[in-house]
Design an enzyme around this catalytic site. Sequence first.
Site, PDB file in Angstrom:
ATOM      1  N   HIS A 183      -7.219  -3.539   0.007  1.00 59.15           N
ATOM      2  CA  HIS A 183      -5.651  -2.943   0.559  1.00 59.15           C
ATOM      3  C   HIS A 183      -4.789  -2.750  -0.659  1.00 59.15           C
ATOM      4  CE1 HIS A 183      -5.510  -7.464   0.064  1.00 59.15           C
ATOM      5  NE2 HIS A 183      -4.352  -7.248  -0.448  1.00 59.15           N
ATOM      6  N   ASP A 214     -12.733  -5.683   2.851  1.00 56.25           N
ATOM      7  CA  ASP A 214     -11.650  -5.881   1.844  1.00 56.25           C
ATOM      8  C   ASP A 214     -11.834  -5.795   0.355  1.00 56.25           C
ATOM      9  OD1 ASP A 214      -8.985  -5.584   1.320  1.00 56.25           O
ATOM     10  OD2 ASP A 214      -8.603  -7.620   1.635  1.00 56.25           O
ATOM     11  N   SER A 293      -3.567 -10.518  -5.076  1.00 57.69           N
ATOM     12  CA  SER A 293      -4.514  -9.895  -4.330  1.00 57.69           C
ATOM     13  C   SER A 293      -5.618  -9.181  -5.025  1.00 57.69           C
ATOM     14  CB  SER A 293      -4.181  -8.963  -3.297  1.00 57.69           C
ATOM     15  OG  SER A 293      -3.382  -9.495  -2.149  1.00 57.69           O
TER      16      SER A 293
END
Length: 438
Positions: A183, A214, A293
């Site tokens: 993402h 992911d 992230s």
Amino acid sequence: MGGTDVTDGWDGRRPGGYPAPAGGPAPGCPAPGPQGTAGGPTSPWWSDALADPWRDPYAPAAVVIPAAPPDPASEPEPVSDPDAPRPPGLRQVVLVSLIAALLAGSLGSALTYAFLRGPAVPRLGAESGQAPALAQRKPESLAGVAEKVLPSVVTIRMASLGGISEGSGFVVSTDGHIVTNDHVVSGGTGKATVIFNDGSSAPATVVGQDPESDLAVIKATRTGLRPVEFGDSDGLAVGDPVLAIGSPLSLANTVTAGIVSALDRTMQAGEPGGPTRYYAAIQTDAAVNHGNSGGPLVDGAGRVVGVNSTIKSLVADGQEAGNIGLAFAIPINQAKRVTQDIIGTGKARRTVIGAQVGGTGVTTGGVRLNAVEPSGPAAAAGLKAGDVVLRLDRHPLTEPADLVALVRKYAPGSVVTVEYRRGSTRQNASVTLAADAK
């Protein structure tokens, strides 16, 4: 002889040839003058008669012989007295002057400092001894771990139609391969900028992505990089210390500490309209925020054990969320396998069990199989549609997402034990998981 000796002017007799009476002249008689007449004319021969021992027989006799001039060659060499004070030399004078100048300067500085500073301030704190163990920053300390890992952590900026997205990543090969979240790079142009720990940057391109796990791999145009050391996510235990490293809220090189709060926390995440992501996550209470992230979660030895991916928050979807002590990371054993697939083939294999699940969990516990592929791993192990899977390798299942996430944790070819219920009977089966055909 009848005449007077003119050499010394007096032959020891009185004038006229008579000796002087004993005891001096007779009383009442004047002393003879020069030439034997009292009060007679003065003769130059008699000018020093009273001081001449040869003329005055009553004067003490003394013969003075002048000493010979000293011979320089016969004089002894002069010897100086070692205890006698010596006049100061040039070196001593300069040294004394220098010391005096320094003392005067120090005194002036002290007086000036005291005048400007005002009243004396007492010394605060006690004398410190040896630094405690934690302050010595040993390699196994948190500071030592951070120092080891930080050079391998990067900030990733990806340009897209909606602006620039930013996340974190970590170097996994010396030739520039970097792991991050899908993402972070999804929706971009495929071109990214990587900012390294020392502030330098380099362009990067996307090598491959796996939206359902992911995970993504990009490659920077730089070699000689320092890759991370991989740990074993299967060896973690609840309570183990961990560090989360990345660029939360654009604050690069941020390190936060916590512990492993839970293991195999099954996650089903994704943005509206996007793919659904499944993984059995490592839960931690280390502070993780937007921008973390893709960054590494490392253990107490500085080995990467997870990829920070998502957080839980109390705000509604679409609003800015902050850390509340619930963060989740993809296990590194799964991430490493997916990364190797992406680098080797450009895409990742998905691990499957060969059965379909859906709806909600069974109220009595477990996940019902809606369908079983005839040639799939579940069918080969004897499972049938309608069976309720209670545990997968001792992990209890309550939601359909639990089965999908736990299966994808394992590599294709792994053998897992499945505990299921058929009717009222509980049974066990060994299932050899396989890779998705696509």
